[in-house]
Design a protein around this motif. Sequence first.
Motif, PDB file in Angstrom:
ATOM      1  N   GLY A   1      25.387  45.275  54.442  1.00 33.86           N
ATOM      2  CA  GLY A   1      24.758  45.173  53.767  1.00 33.86           C
ATOM      3  C   GLY A   1      25.471  46.243  51.859  1.00 33.86           C
ATOM      4  N   THR A   2      26.576  45.356  52.381  1.00 33.29           N
ATOM      5  CA  THR A   2      27.610  46.212  51.420  1.00 33.29           C
ATOM      6  C   THR A   2      28.211  44.124  50.173  1.00 33.29           C
ATOM      7  N   LEU A   3      28.523  43.722  50.923  1.00 33.49           N
ATOM      8  CA  LEU A   3      29.252  42.725  50.720  1.00 33.49           C
ATOM      9  C   LEU A   3      28.580  41.264  50.107  1.00 33.49           C
ATOM     10  N   TRP A   4      27.509  41.541  51.833  1.00 32.96           N
ATOM     11  CA  TRP A   4      26.263  40.541  51.117  1.00 32.96           C
ATOM     12  C   TRP A   4      24.798  41.088  52.220  1.00 32.96           C
ATOM     13  N   ASP A   5      23.625  40.696  52.014  1.00 30.08           N
ATOM     14  CA  ASP A   5      22.683  41.108  52.472  1.00 30.08           C
ATOM     15  C   ASP A   5      22.733  40.345  54.159  1.00 30.08           C
ATOM     16  N   TYR A   6      20.806  40.906  54.657  1.00 29.72           N
ATOM     17  CA  TYR A   6      20.989  39.986  55.803  1.00 29.72           C
ATOM     18  C   TYR A   6      21.074  38.460  55.576  1.00 29.72           C
ATOM     19  N   LYS A   7      20.922  38.376  54.725  1.00 29.72           N
ATOM     20  CA  LYS A   7      20.525  36.744  54.686  1.00 29.72           C
ATOM     21  C   LYS A   7      22.089  35.436  54.546  1.00 29.72           C
ATOM     22  N   ASN A   8      23.488  36.514  54.335  1.00 27.32           N
ATOM     23  CA  ASN A   8      24.202  36.787  53.500  1.00 27.32           C
ATOM     24  C   ASN A   8      24.297  35.935  52.452  1.00 27.32           C
ATOM     25  N   TYR A   9      23.873  36.235  51.393  1.00 26.91           N
ATOM     26  CA  TYR A   9      23.951  35.715  50.216  1.00 26.91           C
ATOM     27  C   TYR A   9      25.309  37.247  49.560  1.00 26.91           C
ATOM     28  N   ILE A  10      25.617  36.818  49.335  1.00 23.89           N
ATOM     29  CA  ILE A  10      27.082  37.514  48.105  1.00 23.89           C
ATOM     30  C   ILE A  10      26.858  37.171  46.750  1.00 23.89           C
ATOM     31  N   PRO A  11      27.212  37.957  45.826  1.00 25.78           N
ATOM     32  CA  PRO A  11      26.180  37.883  44.501  1.00 25.78           C
ATOM     33  C   PRO A  11      27.486  37.417  43.838  1.00 25.78           C
ATOM     34  N   GLU A  12      27.705  36.508  42.749  1.00 24.69           N
ATOM     35  CA  GLU A  12      28.300  35.807  41.892  1.00 24.69           C
ATOM     36  C   GLU A  12      29.994  36.823  41.353  1.00 24.69           C
ATOM     37  N   SER A  13      28.985  38.436  41.293  1.00 28.07           N
ATOM     38  CA  SER A  13      29.479  39.086  40.480  1.00 28.07           C
ATOM     39  C   SER A  13      30.329  40.134  41.102  1.00 28.07           C
ATOM     40  N   THR A  14      30.083  40.231  42.928  1.00 30.80           N
ATOM     41  CA  THR A  14      30.845  41.043  43.596  1.00 30.80           C
ATOM     42  C   THR A  14      31.804  39.641  43.646  1.00 30.80           C
ATOM     43  N   LYS A  15      31.820  38.783  44.140  1.00 29.02           N
ATOM     44  CA  LYS A  15      32.709  38.011  43.711  1.00 29.02           C
ATOM     45  C   LYS A  15      34.426  37.316  43.046  1.00 29.02           C
ATOM     46  N   GLU A  16      33.631  37.763  41.399  1.00 30.74           N
ATOM     47  CA  GLU A  16      34.646  37.769  40.422  1.00 30.74           C
ATOM     48  C   GLU A  16      34.541  39.471  40.226  1.00 30.74           C
ATOM     49  N   GLY A  17      33.983  40.750  40.894  1.00 31.64           N
ATOM     50  CA  GLY A  17      34.293  41.659  41.064  1.00 31.64           C
ATOM     51  C   GLY A  17      35.994  41.916  41.491  1.00 31.64           C
ATOM     52  N   ILE A  18      36.254  41.281  42.535  1.00 34.75           N
ATOM     53  CA  ILE A  18      37.357  40.732  43.832  1.00 34.75           C
ATOM     54  C   ILE A  18      38.326  40.247  43.278  1.00 34.75           C
ATOM     55  N   ARG A  19      37.910  39.416  42.710  1.00 33.15           N
ATOM     56  CA  ARG A  19      39.008  38.450  42.605  1.00 33.15           C
ATOM     57  C   ARG A  19      39.766  38.835  41.061  1.00 33.15           C
ATOM     58  N   LYS A  20      38.797  39.783  39.840  1.00 34.85           N
ATOM     59  CA  LYS A  20      39.204  41.013  39.474  1.00 34.85           C
ATOM     60  C   LYS A  20      40.943  42.174  39.732  1.00 34.85           C
ATOM     61  N   ALA A  21      39.644  42.415  40.561  1.00 37.92           N
ATOM     62  CA  ALA A  21      40.485  43.395  40.954  1.00 37.92           C
ATOM     63  C   ALA A  21      41.790  43.402  41.676  1.00 37.92           C
ATOM     64  N   LYS A  22      41.479  42.433  42.484  1.00 36.05           N
ATOM     65  CA  LYS A  22      43.418  41.984  42.820  1.00 36.05           C
ATOM     66  C   LYS A  22      43.841  41.277  41.092  1.00 36.05           C
ATOM     67  N   LYS A  23      43.535  40.783  40.510  1.00 33.91           N
ATOM     68  CA  LYS A  23      44.238  40.606  39.262  1.00 33.91           C
ATOM     69  C   LYS A  23      45.027  41.717  38.962  1.00 33.91           C
ATOM     70  N   ASN A  24      44.032  42.633  38.777  1.00 34.71           N
ATOM     71  CA  ASN A  24      44.751  44.395  39.283  1.00 34.71           C
ATOM     72  C   ASN A  24      45.442  45.449  39.030  1.00 34.71           C
ATOM     73  N   GLY A  25      45.772  44.506  40.373  1.00 33.31           N
ATOM     74  CA  GLY A  25      47.411  45.017  41.897  1.00 33.31           C
ATOM     75  C   GLY A  25      46.302  44.910  42.317  1.00 33.31           C
ATOM     76  N   HIS A  26      45.102  45.675  42.472  1.00 34.23           N
ATOM     77  CA  HIS A  26      44.654  46.074  43.762  1.00 34.23           C
ATOM     78  C   HIS A  26      44.151  45.388  44.880  1.00 34.23           C
ATOM     79  N   LYS A  27      44.770  45.965  46.259  1.00 28.99           N
ATOM     80  CA  LYS A  27      45.213  45.041  47.087  1.00 28.99           C
ATOM     81  C   LYS A  27      43.165  45.836  48.070  1.00 28.99           C
ATOM     82  N   CYS A  28      42.504  44.429  48.280  1.00 32.74           N
ATOM     83  CA  CYS A  28      41.326  44.463  49.012  1.00 32.74           C
ATOM     84  C   CYS A  28      40.998  44.771  50.671  1.00 32.74           C
TER      85      CYS A  28
END
Length: 258
Positions: free
Chosen positions: A9-36
């Motif tokens: 319900g947060t990273l993915w839905d009941y069909k295990n769908y993960i939006p591309e924007s979520t993946k990009e967000g995690i990548r950019k947050a890590k690049k900015n020095g945040h731990k995920c």
Amino acid sequence: MILFFDIDGTLWDYKNYIPESTKEGIRKAKKNGHKCFINTGRSRSFVSNQELLGMGFDGIVSACGCMIEYDGKTIYNRIMDKDDAIRTVETVQRYGFRPILEGPEYLYMERKDFENDMYGRKVMADMGDRLRGIDDNWGNWQINKLSCATTGCDTKSCFAELEDLYDYMIHNEHVVEMVPKGFNKGTGIEKVCELLSEDVKNTFAFGDSVNDMEMMQTAGTAIAMGRCADEIADIADFVTTHLEDDGIWNALKKYELV
């Protein structure tokens, strides 16, 4: 900052769908020095999806804070005492509960108990050879917590017998999670911060359901997903858009994490 993300319900839905924007967000947050970190009620054995793990998380808090991994290594793992586990299984079965025992390597359940259950069939399909029988491995389970199907059962009396061991997350009349006392997603955040020498106020939590309550209350900033439980929206610092409507990305952007 340390960012903690629920899965369902947060990273993915009941069909295990993960939006591309979520993946990009995690990548950019890590690049900015945040731990995920993933922060999930699922035990580690039930976190195996390669698309999910391939997002590059720094660590995983699993089984409601009972197990913590960081940088690919297990740094904390609270396994249930054998005698307590046997007492628990004998008690819940006596009250007609159908248990799923959740551990770092395996889930344990009796297939016959769940062959007509949609969730049970999903567990069987997802777990493969990491699913073991309760009876076949009696007393030798390595588990952190358990969940039970409780339809038509006297849950109140059962919980009273085991109140010295567990806190309960009652999802509805059909499902309950039983977590060892003193553990939840919030204590998982506190333990990570202790191990990484970080102030808890420098954390963000992203969640949607009742088992995210302690995580949201503990974190410095609480982000609720669109379509979240009312109780979660009430305590959140911000309610973002729906998961499929770039909910994670929009929240990360709002707080200038990406």
